[in-house]
Enzyme design. Structure first.
Site, PDB file in Angstrom:
ATOM      1  N   CYS A 187       0.858  -1.164   0.000  1.00  0.00           N
ATOM      2  CA  CYS A 187       0.000   0.000   0.000  1.00  0.00           C
ATOM      3  C   CYS A 187       0.898   1.217   0.000  1.00  0.00           C
ATOM      4  O   CYS A 187       2.108   1.093   0.120  1.00  0.00           O
ATOM      5  CB  CYS A 187      -0.846   0.007   1.269  1.00  0.00           C
ATOM      6  SG  CYS A 187      -1.746  -1.537   1.512  1.00  0.00           S
ATOM      7  N   ARG A 219       1.447   1.545  -5.957  1.00  0.00           N
ATOM      8  CA  ARG A 219       1.592   0.557  -4.887  1.00  0.00           C
ATOM      9  C   ARG A 219       0.270  -0.142  -4.564  1.00  0.00           C
ATOM     10  O   ARG A 219       0.240  -1.095  -3.778  1.00  0.00           O
ATOM     11  CB  ARG A 219       2.114   1.231  -3.624  1.00  0.00           C
ATOM     12  CG  ARG A 219       3.409   1.964  -3.819  1.00  0.00           C
ATOM     13  CD  ARG A 219       3.814   2.663  -2.559  1.00  0.00           C
ATOM     14  NE  ARG A 219       4.154   1.714  -1.520  1.00  0.00           N
ATOM     15  CZ  ARG A 219       5.338   1.160  -1.373  1.00  0.00           C
ATOM     16  NH1 ARG A 219       6.305   1.471  -2.187  1.00  0.00           N
ATOM     17  NH2 ARG A 219       5.570   0.298  -0.403  1.00  0.00           N
ATOM     18  N   TRP A 251      -3.908  -1.854  -1.269  1.00  0.00           N
ATOM     19  CA  TRP A 251      -3.971  -3.059  -2.093  1.00  0.00           C
ATOM     20  C   TRP A 251      -4.330  -4.172  -1.123  1.00  0.00           C
ATOM     21  O   TRP A 251      -3.527  -4.549  -0.268  1.00  0.00           O
ATOM     22  CB  TRP A 251      -2.619  -3.306  -2.758  1.00  0.00           C
ATOM     23  CG  TRP A 251      -2.622  -4.457  -3.701  1.00  0.00           C
ATOM     24  CD1 TRP A 251      -3.094  -4.475  -4.983  1.00  0.00           C
ATOM     25  CD2 TRP A 251      -2.111  -5.778  -3.464  1.00  0.00           C
ATOM     26  NE1 TRP A 251      -2.910  -5.708  -5.548  1.00  0.00           N
ATOM     27  CE2 TRP A 251      -2.316  -6.530  -4.632  1.00  0.00           C
ATOM     28  CE3 TRP A 251      -1.512  -6.399  -2.375  1.00  0.00           C
ATOM     29  CZ2 TRP A 251      -1.939  -7.868  -4.748  1.00  0.00           C
ATOM     30  CZ3 TRP A 251      -1.134  -7.728  -2.484  1.00  0.00           C
ATOM     31  CH2 TRP A 251      -1.345  -8.451  -3.663  1.00  0.00           C
ATOM     32  N   ASN A 273       1.257  -0.360   5.884  1.00  0.00           N
ATOM     33  CA  ASN A 273       1.640  -1.077   4.668  1.00  0.00           C
ATOM     34  C   ASN A 273       2.376  -2.328   5.126  1.00  0.00           C
ATOM     35  O   ASN A 273       3.378  -2.226   5.827  1.00  0.00           O
ATOM     36  CB  ASN A 273       2.573  -0.184   3.828  1.00  0.00           C
ATOM     37  CG  ASN A 273       3.228  -0.930   2.686  1.00  0.00           C
ATOM     38  OD1 ASN A 273       2.663  -1.887   2.165  1.00  0.00           O
ATOM     39  ND2 ASN A 273       4.408  -0.495   2.290  1.00  0.00           N
ATOM     40  N   GLY A 274       1.857  -3.501   4.772  1.00  0.00           N
ATOM     41  CA  GLY A 274       2.519  -4.735   5.204  1.00  0.00           C
ATOM     42  C   GLY A 274       1.492  -5.744   5.674  1.00  0.00           C
ATOM     43  O   GLY A 274       0.301  -5.614   5.364  1.00  0.00           O
ATOM     44  N   GLU A 324       7.224 -13.640 -21.184  1.00  0.00           N
ATOM     45  CA  GLU A 324       7.011 -12.238 -20.853  1.00  0.00           C
ATOM     46  C   GLU A 324       5.864 -11.663 -21.700  1.00  0.00           C
ATOM     47  O   GLU A 324       5.027 -10.906 -21.207  1.00  0.00           O
ATOM     48  CB  GLU A 324       8.320 -11.455 -21.048  1.00  0.00           C
ATOM     49  CG  GLU A 324       8.249  -9.968 -20.809  1.00  0.00           C
ATOM     50  CD  GLU A 324       7.757  -9.547 -19.425  1.00  0.00           C
ATOM     51  OE1 GLU A 324       7.658 -10.390 -18.520  1.00  0.00           O
ATOM     52  OE2 GLU A 324       7.439  -8.361 -19.273  1.00  0.00           O
ATOM     53  N   LYS A 363       2.418 -10.103 -20.159  1.00  0.00           N
ATOM     54  CA  LYS A 363       1.918  -8.759 -20.479  1.00  0.00           C
ATOM     55  C   LYS A 363       0.461  -8.836 -20.910  1.00  0.00           C
ATOM     56  O   LYS A 363      -0.351  -8.041 -20.488  1.00  0.00           O
ATOM     57  CB  LYS A 363       2.723  -8.105 -21.616  1.00  0.00           C
ATOM     58  CG  LYS A 363       4.111  -7.636 -21.328  1.00  0.00           C
ATOM     59  CD  LYS A 363       4.211  -6.413 -20.467  1.00  0.00           C
ATOM     60  CE  LYS A 363       4.205  -6.761 -19.025  1.00  0.00           C
ATOM     61  NZ  LYS A 363       5.401  -7.075 -18.346  1.00  0.00           N
ATOM     62  N   GLU A 417      -1.818  -9.603 -17.950  1.00  0.00           N
ATOM     63  CA  GLU A 417      -1.861  -8.505 -16.974  1.00  0.00           C
ATOM     64  C   GLU A 417      -2.815  -7.393 -17.389  1.00  0.00           C
ATOM     65  O   GLU A 417      -3.567  -6.899 -16.564  1.00  0.00           O
ATOM     66  CB  GLU A 417      -0.462  -7.880 -16.819  1.00  0.00           C
ATOM     67  CG  GLU A 417       0.467  -8.626 -15.907  1.00  0.00           C
ATOM     68  CD  GLU A 417       1.842  -7.965 -15.827  1.00  0.00           C
ATOM     69  OE1 GLU A 417       2.375  -7.894 -14.727  1.00  0.00           O
ATOM     70  OE2 GLU A 417       2.384  -7.527 -16.866  1.00  0.00           O
ATOM     71  N   HIS A 424       3.414 -31.942 -26.810  1.00  0.00           N
ATOM     72  CA  HIS A 424       3.237 -32.735 -25.585  1.00  0.00           C
ATOM     73  C   HIS A 424       2.038 -32.272 -24.765  1.00  0.00           C
ATOM     74  O   HIS A 424       2.012 -32.470 -23.549  1.00  0.00           O
ATOM     75  CB  HIS A 424       4.522 -32.688 -24.745  1.00  0.00           C
ATOM     76  CG  HIS A 424       5.696 -33.293 -25.450  1.00  0.00           C
ATOM     77  ND1 HIS A 424       5.760 -34.636 -25.752  1.00  0.00           N
ATOM     78  CD2 HIS A 424       6.834 -32.746 -25.937  1.00  0.00           C
ATOM     79  CE1 HIS A 424       6.889 -34.887 -26.391  1.00  0.00           C
ATOM     80  NE2 HIS A 424       7.565 -33.747 -26.530  1.00  0.00           N
ATOM     81  N   LYS A 428       2.115  -2.283  -8.590  1.00  0.00           N
ATOM     82  CA  LYS A 428       3.434  -2.125  -9.195  1.00  0.00           C
ATOM     83  C   LYS A 428       4.517  -2.730  -8.326  1.00  0.00           C
ATOM     84  O   LYS A 428       5.440  -3.367  -8.806  1.00  0.00           O
ATOM     85  CB  LYS A 428       3.684  -0.620  -9.374  1.00  0.00           C
ATOM     86  CG  LYS A 428       4.997  -0.282 -10.037  1.00  0.00           C
ATOM     87  CD  LYS A 428       4.908  -0.551 -11.503  1.00  0.00           C
ATOM     88  CE  LYS A 428       6.240  -0.440 -12.196  1.00  0.00           C
ATOM     89  NZ  LYS A 428       6.288  -1.313 -13.369  1.00  0.00           N
TER      90      LYS A 428
HETATM   91  C1  G6P Z   1       4.789  -6.967  -9.506  1.00  0.00           C
HETATM   92  C2  G6P Z   1       4.721  -6.087 -10.733  1.00  0.00           C
HETATM   93  C3  G6P Z   1       5.521  -6.728 -11.857  1.00  0.00           C
HETATM   94  C4  G6P Z   1       6.948  -6.988 -11.423  1.00  0.00           C
HETATM   95  C5  G6P Z   1       6.999  -7.818 -10.136  1.00  0.00           C
HETATM   96  C6  G6P Z   1       8.407  -7.856  -9.551  1.00  0.00           C
HETATM   97  O1  G6P Z   1       4.115  -8.150  -9.737  1.00  0.00           O
HETATM   98  O2  G6P Z   1       3.375  -5.884 -11.127  1.00  0.00           O
HETATM   99  O3  G6P Z   1       5.520  -5.874 -12.984  1.00  0.00           O
HETATM  100  O4  G6P Z   1       7.637  -7.656 -12.426  1.00  0.00           O
HETATM  101  O5  G6P Z   1       6.159  -7.233  -9.145  1.00  0.00           O
HETATM  102  O6  G6P Z   1       8.754  -6.571  -9.152  1.00  0.00           O
HETATM  103  P1  G6P Z   1      10.233  -6.031  -9.044  1.00  0.00           P
HETATM  104  O7  G6P Z   1      10.066  -4.605  -8.594  1.00  0.00           O
HETATM  105  O8  G6P Z   1      10.919  -6.869  -7.992  1.00  0.00           O
HETATM  106  O9  G6P Z   1      10.883  -6.156 -10.362  1.00  0.00           O
END
Ligand code: G6P
Length: 610
Positions: A2, A27, A75, A99-100, A483, A487, A490, A506, A605
């Site tokens: 958060c 956050r 969050w 936060n935590g 990746e 994306k 997400e 397979h 994020k």
């Molecule tokens: C979250 C973000 C991702 C990111 C991951 C790891 O899930 O939404 O975009 O890749 O955390 O975050 P970091 O800051 O450790 O790269």
């Protein structure tokens, strides 16, 4: 995870708190709230489900005016994202934002309920408010009450507290979640990230693990984990580049995709000599340590984990160093056998990801040779706690779906591969000079790939009505496919899976029909012919193919096959280049679907909780 903001000043602080929250939405953004000690000497709060803009609208109707306050963007971890669970949480006349995660919240809730405290939310945070209130009754001092309270908390917290009983101060505690104090003239602030406070100050003081702070208008006192009064250094920032503006772009994500040529260039700056990588870029002891490295263990989460997977191909193929890659949440709880002389590498955009940090802390007990962080935030916990660092220069990434952080991480990891190979003498002749040259050209190649923006936008139309997709790649393109799939899920909420193309037969081939588009990255390498056979397998089942192929790969459009020609690039650098069209693809699919591109549902994020 958060976002927290706090302020104690001589002026009305509500607008400052709200602006700070907006800058912290990366956050978390499922609900937001603010508590202010108002000018009529009452502690009042306003909370709203949804984004900070909802809170802002509510404040426009029902203003809160005061000189002391705390605010929070959430969050959800414990309890649904609704008004009742939004922070600040009250007990008596004190307010708390957190936060935590408090792991012993059940036991504390039971004790506090037995003492007569009534809970009005499902959160773990509310136990902190009641426990503090309880301690305050005995101790009559907010700072002392906070010190006594944190002794009973297990878990992770960044906390900010205000009380109507002592409205001269804001108190804070840090353990496992970052907090920074912003220093003003006759006013002081607190936040989870300095970004939230750049509007009011450029002087910051970072709290360390276990610190408790008492922040008044004209003073800051800090006690460390042992209760000793300590001074923390204050740092001044003059760089204004962090300003979070979209400029001409519709979304931060698109802006950040288009920044890749320049941020890759920045990540390379000062790190290359004429035909070599400068090993000192990793720190003064890097050359000595790298000479001893016989294995590499990489640990990361999300997109950063995919960067690590690409690096494994490079480290083994180019530098001849055995490499393991694991997601941090698995690594930290597993009994790990550490090979002698293993370098422990973490990769993280934020440097605050809870699992990655915990994995680093565990690794320190396990006998690794040394730790290296490849990270985008120089003042992060990960960087502070690692022996060596390579900072990526992606600049602030606001879009929740990571783009430019990933490509700059890949650049950092290629620099690592070449440095290790150089120091250990394991690179084939001429490889380093060739790749240094190729790296210098990379920003131009990335610009060429970005110029395909409108071609990819058209291809995106094929996905608008689909619910499932497959991404295929071989070799170092397999993590690129992963990746790409990440994306797409997400931000467009389309189910996407990535497979090494050779695994198709397979199992996943059973899913292929004309409702399941298959996206493939096909550089012109030794696996191309094998990949072409895999694509035939898809076509034979009626699957529609979207192929991003090297201009020299000899692939052309056909029925059910859409080929996008990519600029030619050295095979080693192809994972970086082929990432670009996949980012653009997910972006344009999300735009077509009308989703919230920069702040997709349920995500955040920076994940500072487990
Ligand atoms: C979250 C973000 C991702 C990111 C991951 C790891 O899930 O939404 O975009 O890749 O955390 O975050 P970091 O800051 O450790 O790269």
């Amino acid at each position: 995870m958060c976002g927290i903001v706090g302020a104690v000043a001589e002026r009305n602080i509500t607008a400052i708190l709200v602006e700070g929250l907006k800058r912290l939405e990366y956050r978390g953004y499922d609900s937001a709230g603010v508590a202010v000690y108002t000018n009529d000497q009452k502690l009042e709060r306003l909370r709203r489900p949804g984004k900070v803009s909802e809170l802002e609208l509510a404040l426009a109707e029902d203003s809160l005016i005061g000189r002391l306050g705390i605010a929070h963007t959430r969050w959800a971890t414990h309890g649904a994202p609704c008004e009742r669970n939004a922070h600040p949480h009250f007990s008596g006349d004190l307010a708390v934002v957190h936060n935590g995660i408090i792991e012993n919240h059940d036991a504390l809730r039971e004790q506090l309920t037995a003492l007569g405290y009534v809970f009005t939310s499902d959160t773990d945070t509310e136990v902190i408010a009641h426990l503090l209130n309880h301690k305050l009754k005995d101790l009559h001092d907010l700072t002392a009450a906070l010190k006594a309270t944190v002794k009973e908390l297990h878990g992770a917290y960044g906390l900010a507290v205000i009380s109507g009983q002592q409205p001269d101060r804001l108190v804070a505690a840090r353990s496992g979640s970052p907090l920074v104090i912003g220093l003003g003239l006759g006013e002081n602030f607190l936040a989870s990230d300095q970004l939230a406070l750049r509007q009011v100050t450029d002087r910051f003081m970072y709290l360390e693990e276990g610190d408790i702070a008492e922040i008044r208008r004209d003073s800051v006192h800090i006690w460390d984990v042992n209760g000793q009064a300590v001074e923390r250094e204050s740092v001044q920032y003059r760089d204004g580049t962090e300003a979070a503006e979209k400029g001409e772009y519709r979304h931060f994500m698109l802006k950040e995709i288009h920044e890749q040529p320049s941020v890759v260039q920045r990540t390379l700056e000062g790190r290359l000599s004429q035909n070599q990588v400068l090993v000192q870029a990793f720190g003064p002891q890097a050359a000595e340590l790298f000479a001893k490295v016989r294995n590499v263990q990489i640990v990361a989460c999300g997109t950063s984990y995919h960067a690590g997977m690409v690096a494994r191909y490079w480290l083994e193929e180019l530098a001849g160093i055995p490499c393991q890659v694991e997601v941090a949440s698995e690594f930290r709880y597993r009994k790990v056998v550490v090979q002698p002389d293993t370098l422990f590498v973490t990769i993280s955009q934020s440097g605050e990801t809870a699992d990655t940090l915990a994995a680093l802390r565990n690794a320190k007990e396990l006998g690794f040779l040394a730790s290296l962080a490849i990270c985008n935030v120089g003042i992060s916990s990960l960087v502070r706690e690692s022996d060596l660092t390579l900072l990526t220069q992606a600049g602030r990434e606001i879009g929740v779906a990571s783009t430019k952080a990933f490509t700059t991480q890949l650049v950092g990891l290629l620099l690592l591969t070449l440095s290790l190979g150089q120091v250990r003498g394991t690179l084939a002749k001429g490889v380093e000079a060739t790749l240094v040259e190729e790296l210098r050209r990379l920003p131009t190649r990335l610009g060429e790939a970005l110029a395909m923006d409108s071609t990819v936008e058209k291809i995106a139309e094929l996905f608008a009505e689909k619910n499932h997709t497959l991404f295929l790649g071989r070799g170092a393109q397999f993590p690129v496919a992963m990746e790409g799939a990440l994306k797409l899920k997400e931000i467009s909420y389309i189910h996407a899976e990535a497979y090494p193309a050779g695994e198709l037969k397979h199992g996943p081939l059973a899913l292929v029909d004309n409702d399941m588009p298959v996206v493939t990255v096909a550089p012109n390498n030794e696996l191309l012919e094998k990949l072409k056979s895999n694509l035939q397998e898809v076509r034979a089942r009626g699957g529609e193919l979207i192929v991003f192929a090297d201009v020299k790969a000899g692939m052309t459009n056909g029925e059910g096959t859409h080929v996008v020609q990519m600029p030619h690039i050295h095979n080693t650098l192809s994972p970086i280049l082929y990432t670009i069209p996949l980012q653009l693809l997910s972006y344009y699919v999300a735009v077509l679907k009308g989703t919230d591109v920069d702040q997709p549902r349920n995500l955040a994020k920076s994940v500072t909780v487990e």
